[in-house]
Design a protein around this motif. Structure first.
Motif, PDB file in Angstrom:
ATOM      1  N   LEU A  12       0.875  -1.221  -0.014  1.00  0.00           N
ATOM      2  CA  LEU A  12      -0.023   0.106  -0.092  1.00  0.00           C
ATOM      3  C   LEU A  12       0.744   1.449   0.199  1.00  0.00           C
ATOM      4  O   LEU A  12       2.013   1.376   0.365  1.00  0.00           O
ATOM      5  CB  LEU A  12      -0.870  -0.009   1.171  1.00  0.00           C
ATOM      6  N   VAL A  13       0.232   2.345  -0.555  1.00  0.00           N
ATOM      7  CA  VAL A  13       1.127   3.620  -0.625  1.00  0.00           C
ATOM      8  C   VAL A  13       0.727   4.343   0.315  1.00  0.00           C
ATOM      9  O   VAL A  13      -0.557   4.768   0.636  1.00  0.00           O
ATOM     10  CB  VAL A  13       0.887   4.337  -2.110  1.00  0.00           C
ATOM     11  N   GLY A  14       1.660   5.040   1.141  1.00  0.00           N
ATOM     12  CA  GLY A  14       1.202   6.059   2.270  1.00  0.00           C
ATOM     13  C   GLY A  14       2.309   7.183   2.354  1.00  0.00           C
ATOM     14  O   GLY A  14       3.070   7.320   1.262  1.00  0.00           O
ATOM     15  N   ASN A  15       2.270   7.831   3.368  1.00  0.00           N
ATOM     16  CA  ASN A  15       3.205   9.001   3.490  1.00  0.00           C
ATOM     17  C   ASN A  15       4.141   8.672   4.715  1.00  0.00           C
ATOM     18  O   ASN A  15       3.657   8.453   5.738  1.00  0.00           O
ATOM     19  CB  ASN A  15       2.636  10.029   3.625  1.00  0.00           C
ATOM     20  N   ASN A  16       5.343   9.141   4.518  1.00  0.00           N
ATOM     21  CA  ASN A  16       6.134   9.240   5.755  1.00  0.00           C
ATOM     22  C   ASN A  16       5.813  10.903   6.195  1.00  0.00           C
ATOM     23  O   ASN A  16       5.786  11.819   5.441  1.00  0.00           O
ATOM     24  CB  ASN A  16       7.848   9.326   5.420  1.00  0.00           C
ATOM     25  N   VAL A  17       5.748  11.083   7.370  1.00  0.00           N
ATOM     26  CA  VAL A  17       5.509  12.530   7.972  1.00  0.00           C
ATOM     27  C   VAL A  17       6.496  12.794   8.939  1.00  0.00           C
ATOM     28  O   VAL A  17       6.737  12.041  10.066  1.00  0.00           O
ATOM     29  CB  VAL A  17       3.930  12.644   8.694  1.00  0.00           C
ATOM     30  N   SER A  18       7.237  13.910   8.635  1.00  0.00           N
ATOM     31  CA  SER A  18       8.199  14.571   9.374  1.00  0.00           C
ATOM     32  C   SER A  18       7.613  15.256  10.519  1.00  0.00           C
ATOM     33  O   SER A  18       6.403  15.515  10.805  1.00  0.00           O
ATOM     34  CB  SER A  18       9.286  15.129   8.600  1.00  0.00           C
ATOM     35  N   HIS A  19       8.708  15.648  11.571  1.00  0.00           N
ATOM     36  CA  HIS A  19       8.170  16.464  12.693  1.00  0.00           C
ATOM     37  C   HIS A  19       7.585  17.726  11.904  1.00  0.00           C
ATOM     38  O   HIS A  19       6.656  18.278  12.767  1.00  0.00           O
ATOM     39  CB  HIS A  19       9.408  16.604  13.400  1.00  0.00           C
ATOM     40  N   SER A  20       7.976  18.286  10.994  1.00  0.00           N
ATOM     41  CA  SER A  20       7.527  19.622  10.615  1.00  0.00           C
ATOM     42  C   SER A  20       6.432  19.336   9.527  1.00  0.00           C
ATOM     43  O   SER A  20       5.929  20.303   9.045  1.00  0.00           O
ATOM     44  CB  SER A  20       8.575  20.260   9.713  1.00  0.00           C
ATOM     45  N   ASN A  21       5.925  18.114   9.552  1.00  0.00           N
ATOM     46  CA  ASN A  21       4.704  17.643   8.798  1.00  0.00           C
ATOM     47  C   ASN A  21       4.618  17.649   7.417  1.00  0.00           C
ATOM     48  O   ASN A  21       3.760  17.859   6.907  1.00  0.00           O
ATOM     49  CB  ASN A  21       3.447  18.567   9.364  1.00  0.00           C
ATOM     50  N   LYS A  22       6.090  17.579   6.856  1.00  0.00           N
ATOM     51  CA  LYS A  22       6.279  17.340   5.490  1.00  0.00           C
ATOM     52  C   LYS A  22       5.976  16.175   5.012  1.00  0.00           C
ATOM     53  O   LYS A  22       6.306  15.159   6.038  1.00  0.00           O
ATOM     54  CB  LYS A  22       7.860  17.882   5.292  1.00  0.00           C
ATOM     55  N   LYS A  23       5.359  15.851   3.992  1.00  0.00           N
ATOM     56  CA  LYS A  23       5.048  14.511   3.611  1.00  0.00           C
ATOM     57  C   LYS A  23       5.819  13.915   2.422  1.00  0.00           C
ATOM     58  O   LYS A  23       5.868  14.827   1.404  1.00  0.00           O
ATOM     59  CB  LYS A  23       3.793  14.317   3.476  1.00  0.00           C
ATOM     60  N   THR A  24       6.310  12.713   2.643  1.00  0.00           N
ATOM     61  CA  THR A  24       6.934  11.961   1.361  1.00  0.00           C
ATOM     62  C   THR A  24       6.233  10.738   1.291  1.00  0.00           C
ATOM     63  O   THR A  24       6.120  10.083   2.054  1.00  0.00           O
ATOM     64  CB  THR A  24       8.291  11.979   1.499  1.00  0.00           C
ATOM     65  N   LYS A  25       6.279  10.373  -0.095  1.00  0.00           N
ATOM     66  CA  LYS A  25       5.684   9.002  -0.281  1.00  0.00           C
ATOM     67  C   LYS A  25       6.525   7.814   0.115  1.00  0.00           C
ATOM     68  O   LYS A  25       7.645   8.010   0.173  1.00  0.00           O
ATOM     69  CB  LYS A  25       5.515   8.611  -1.817  1.00  0.00           C
ATOM     70  N   ARG A  26       5.990   6.800   0.618  1.00  0.00           N
ATOM     71  CA  ARG A  26       6.475   5.570   0.829  1.00  0.00           C
ATOM     72  C   ARG A  26       5.544   4.428   0.656  1.00  0.00           C
ATOM     73  O   ARG A  26       4.355   4.509   0.567  1.00  0.00           O
ATOM     74  CB  ARG A  26       7.081   5.647   2.494  1.00  0.00           C
ATOM     75  N   LEU A  27       6.326   3.117   0.911  1.00  0.00           N
ATOM     76  CA  LEU A  27       5.405   1.823   0.598  1.00  0.00           C
ATOM     77  C   LEU A  27       5.200   1.193   1.931  1.00  0.00           C
ATOM     78  O   LEU A  27       6.268   1.231   2.765  1.00  0.00           O
ATOM     79  CB  LEU A  27       5.951   1.132  -0.324  1.00  0.00           C
ATOM     80  N   PHE A  28       3.938   0.566   2.244  1.00  0.00           N
ATOM     81  CA  PHE A  28       3.987  -0.308   3.284  1.00  0.00           C
ATOM     82  C   PHE A  28       3.721  -1.591   2.681  1.00  0.00           C
ATOM     83  O   PHE A  28       2.771  -1.993   2.172  1.00  0.00           O
ATOM     84  CB  PHE A  28       2.560   0.224   4.041  1.00  0.00           C
ATOM     85  N   ASN A  29       4.871  -2.494   2.521  1.00  0.00           N
ATOM     86  CA  ASN A  29       5.052  -3.677   2.321  1.00  0.00           C
ATOM     87  C   ASN A  29       4.222  -4.785   3.015  1.00  0.00           C
ATOM     88  O   ASN A  29       4.507  -4.727   4.484  1.00  0.00           O
ATOM     89  CB  ASN A  29       6.355  -4.207   1.961  1.00  0.00           C
ATOM     90  N   PRO A  30       3.615  -5.946   2.575  1.00  0.00           N
ATOM     91  CA  PRO A  30       3.254  -6.783   3.521  1.00  0.00           C
ATOM     92  C   PRO A  30       4.320  -7.602   4.076  1.00  0.00           C
ATOM     93  O   PRO A  30       5.388  -7.778   3.549  1.00  0.00           O
ATOM     94  CB  PRO A  30       2.465  -7.649   2.538  1.00  0.00           C
ATOM     95  N   ASN A  31       3.901  -8.342   5.282  1.00  0.00           N
ATOM     96  CA  ASN A  31       5.016  -9.042   6.054  1.00  0.00           C
ATOM     97  C   ASN A  31       5.219 -10.487   5.274  1.00  0.00           C
ATOM     98  O   ASN A  31       4.587 -11.769   5.762  1.00  0.00           O
ATOM     99  CB  ASN A  31       4.675  -9.113   7.291  1.00  0.00           C
ATOM    100  N   LEU A  32       5.832 -10.504   3.986  1.00  0.00           N
ATOM    101  CA  LEU A  32       6.099 -11.812   3.620  1.00  0.00           C
ATOM    102  C   LEU A  32       7.034 -12.629   3.776  1.00  0.00           C
ATOM    103  O   LEU A  32       8.211 -12.316   4.055  1.00  0.00           O
ATOM    104  CB  LEU A  32       6.226 -11.632   2.120  1.00  0.00           C
ATOM    105  N   LYS A  33       6.817 -13.975   3.823  1.00  0.00           N
ATOM    106  CA  LYS A  33       7.668 -14.963   4.287  1.00  0.00           C
ATOM    107  C   LYS A  33       7.762 -15.989   3.298  1.00  0.00           C
ATOM    108  O   LYS A  33       6.740 -16.502   2.890  1.00  0.00           O
ATOM    109  CB  LYS A  33       7.561 -15.624   5.627  1.00  0.00           C
ATOM    110  N   THR A  34       8.911 -16.589   2.940  1.00  0.00           N
ATOM    111  CA  THR A  34       8.844 -17.627   1.997  1.00  0.00           C
ATOM    112  C   THR A  34       8.875 -19.095   2.906  1.00  0.00           C
ATOM    113  O   THR A  34       9.894 -19.124   3.689  1.00  0.00           O
ATOM    114  CB  THR A  34      10.132 -17.811   1.221  1.00  0.00           C
ATOM    115  N   LYS A  35       7.924 -19.785   2.880  1.00  0.00           N
ATOM    116  CA  LYS A  35       7.530 -20.907   3.692  1.00  0.00           C
ATOM    117  C   LYS A  35       7.148 -22.122   3.000  1.00  0.00           C
ATOM    118  O   LYS A  35       6.491 -22.112   1.849  1.00  0.00           O
ATOM    119  CB  LYS A  35       6.244 -20.630   4.718  1.00  0.00           C
ATOM    120  N   ARG A  36       7.802 -23.314   3.556  1.00  0.00           N
ATOM    121  CA  ARG A  36       7.363 -24.558   2.604  1.00  0.00           C
ATOM    122  C   ARG A  36       6.269 -25.196   3.387  1.00  0.00           C
ATOM    123  O   ARG A  36       6.346 -25.305   4.643  1.00  0.00           O
ATOM    124  CB  ARG A  36       8.670 -25.580   2.678  1.00  0.00           C
TER     125      ARG A  36
END
Length: 77
Positions: A12-36
Motif C-alpha cells: 500500500l502507498v502512504g506518507n512518511n510524515v516528518s516532525h515539520s509535517n512534511k510528507k513524502t511517499k513511501r510503501l507499506f509492504n506486506p510481511n511476506l515470508k517464503t515458507k514450505r
C-alpha cells in the motif's frame, strides 16, 4: 511482485510524515515470508510466499482448503 499467495495482500502507498509535517511517499509492504508447507494430498512440499496472516489462515483451515479458497478468490482479467 510482493503479493501473498493466500490472502492476496499487496503493498500500500502512504506518507512518511516528518516532525515539520512534511510528507513524502513511501510503501507499506506486506510481511511476506517464503515458507514450505507439506501437502498430505500430493505427498510433497509446496513453497509459498505468504504473509504471517496467511500462515495463520493455513494453520486454521488447512493447506488444501486455504489453497482452494485462494484460487476461487483470485481475480480473472
Amino acid at each position: 511482485m510482493k503479493v501473498c499467495e493466500i490472502t492476496g495482500k499487496v503493498a500500500l502507498v502512504g506518507n512518511n510524515v516528518s516532525h515539520s509535517n512534511k510528507k513524502t511517499k513511501r510503501l507499506f509492504n506486506p510481511n511476506l515470508k517464503t515458507k514450505r508447507f507439506w501437502s498430505e494430498e500430493e505427498g510433497r512440499w509446496i513453497t509459498l510466499k505468504v504473509t504471517t496472516a496467511g500462515m495463520k489462515t493455513i494453520n486454521k483451515k488447512g493447506l488444501a482448503a486455504a489453497l482452494r479458497e485462494a484460487k476461487a478468490a483470485q481475480k480473472v482479467y
